[in-house]
Write a protein that holds these residues in place. Structure first.
Motif, PDB file in Angstrom:
ATOM      1  N   ASN A 190       0.869  -1.281   0.014  1.00 37.32           N
ATOM      2  CA  ASN A 190       0.034  -0.121  -0.204  1.00 37.32           C
ATOM      3  C   ASN A 190       0.915   1.412   0.120  1.00 37.32           C
ATOM      4  O   ASN A 190       0.484   2.166  -0.717  1.00 37.32           O
ATOM      5  CB  ASN A 190      -1.026  -0.218   1.266  1.00 37.32           C
ATOM      6  CG  ASN A 190      -2.344  -0.852   0.925  1.00 37.32           C
ATOM      7  OD1 ASN A 190      -2.971  -0.641   0.251  1.00 37.32           O
ATOM      8  ND2 ASN A 190      -2.348  -2.023   1.347  1.00 37.32           N
TER       9      ASN A 190
ATOM     10  N   VAL B  27      -2.819   8.965  -1.219  1.00 36.93           N
ATOM     11  CA  VAL B  27      -3.710   8.294  -0.229  1.00 36.93           C
ATOM     12  C   VAL B  27      -4.939   8.911   0.021  1.00 36.93           C
ATOM     13  O   VAL B  27      -4.872  10.268   0.132  1.00 36.93           O
ATOM     14  CB  VAL B  27      -2.966   7.583   0.929  1.00 36.93           C
ATOM     15  CG1 VAL B  27      -2.574   9.063   1.817  1.00 36.93           C
ATOM     16  CG2 VAL B  27      -3.449   6.969   1.802  1.00 36.93           C
TER      17      VAL B  27
ATOM     18  N   ASP C 165      -8.454   5.032   3.539  1.00 39.28           N
ATOM     19  CA  ASP C 165      -7.049   4.701   3.545  1.00 39.28           C
ATOM     20  C   ASP C 165      -5.956   5.792   4.034  1.00 39.28           C
ATOM     21  O   ASP C 165      -5.165   5.120   4.858  1.00 39.28           O
ATOM     22  CB  ASP C 165      -6.638   4.610   2.062  1.00 39.28           C
ATOM     23  CG  ASP C 165      -7.077   3.260   1.324  1.00 39.28           C
ATOM     24  OD1 ASP C 165      -7.489   2.489   2.309  1.00 39.28           O
ATOM     25  OD2 ASP C 165      -6.802   3.191   0.275  1.00 39.28           O
TER      26      ASP C 165
ATOM     27  N   ARG D 274      -6.432   4.788   7.750  1.00 37.07           N
ATOM     28  CA  ARG D 274      -5.985   3.372   8.139  1.00 37.07           C
ATOM     29  C   ARG D 274      -4.365   3.409   8.246  1.00 37.07           C
ATOM     30  O   ARG D 274      -3.855   2.541   8.823  1.00 37.07           O
ATOM     31  CB  ARG D 274      -6.609   2.623   6.965  1.00 37.07           C
ATOM     32  CG  ARG D 274      -6.026   1.180   7.013  1.00 37.07           C
ATOM     33  CD  ARG D 274      -6.582   0.478   5.643  1.00 37.07           C
ATOM     34  NE  ARG D 274      -5.989  -0.863   5.666  1.00 37.07           N
ATOM     35  CZ  ARG D 274      -5.771  -1.321   4.466  1.00 37.07           C
ATOM     36  NH1 ARG D 274      -6.431  -1.096   3.316  1.00 37.07           N
ATOM     37  NH2 ARG D 274      -5.304  -2.567   4.407  1.00 37.07           N
TER      38      ARG D 274
END
Length: 141
Positions: free
Chosen positions: A41, A50, A61, A64
């Protein structure tokens, strides 16, 4: 394209990590919850940013991958295109646009088109690969 080097200052559980990649095949392995998916990622986020949007997920995201142990939410990636051109990208994930350097360490960020929603779309300009294609072919998790 070949990714040569990753520097993760802070991204999810990964902090202050540098990885040099071999010119051949690189295998990332480890126990469950070791950070393998986070690393994939990170690579995607270095190129495409992101997202702060949930897009049907429980958590965006951006939230996260906020760093667990540092305020630094950034990193660098060095890569080479098939034509031999080398680039380095620094991205502070708290900002929309990355800083793109050529092989002479010159900031060439403004030589790429800027989309008001996505920011500098340099990787699409270089590879003609959108984020979905990238996720499904290059950083397959």
């Amino acid at each position: 394209m070949k990714i040569n080097h990753l520097q993760i200052n802070g991204f999810g559980k990964i902090t202050n990590k540098e990885i040099n990649l071999d010119k051949n095949v690189n295998i990332i392995y480890g126990k469950n919850e070791a950070g393998k998916s986070t690393l994939l990622n990170f690579i995607n986020a270095m190129f495409y940013g992101v997202s702060k949007n949930k897009n049907g997920k429980d958590i965006a995201d951006y939230d996260r991958f906020l760093p667990w142990k540092t305020e630094e939410f950034s990193g660098k990636i060095a890569y080479e295109l098939d034509n031999g051109e080398k680039y380095e990208v620094f991205r502070d994930f708290r900002k929309k646009n990355p800083v793109i350097y050529n092989s002479n360490k010159q900031d060439i960020s403004l030589s790429y088109p800027i989309d008001k929603n996505k920011g500098i779309d340099f990787i699409y300009n270089q590879l003609s690969i959108d984020e979905d294609t990238f996720k499904n072919t290059i950083v397959v998790s």
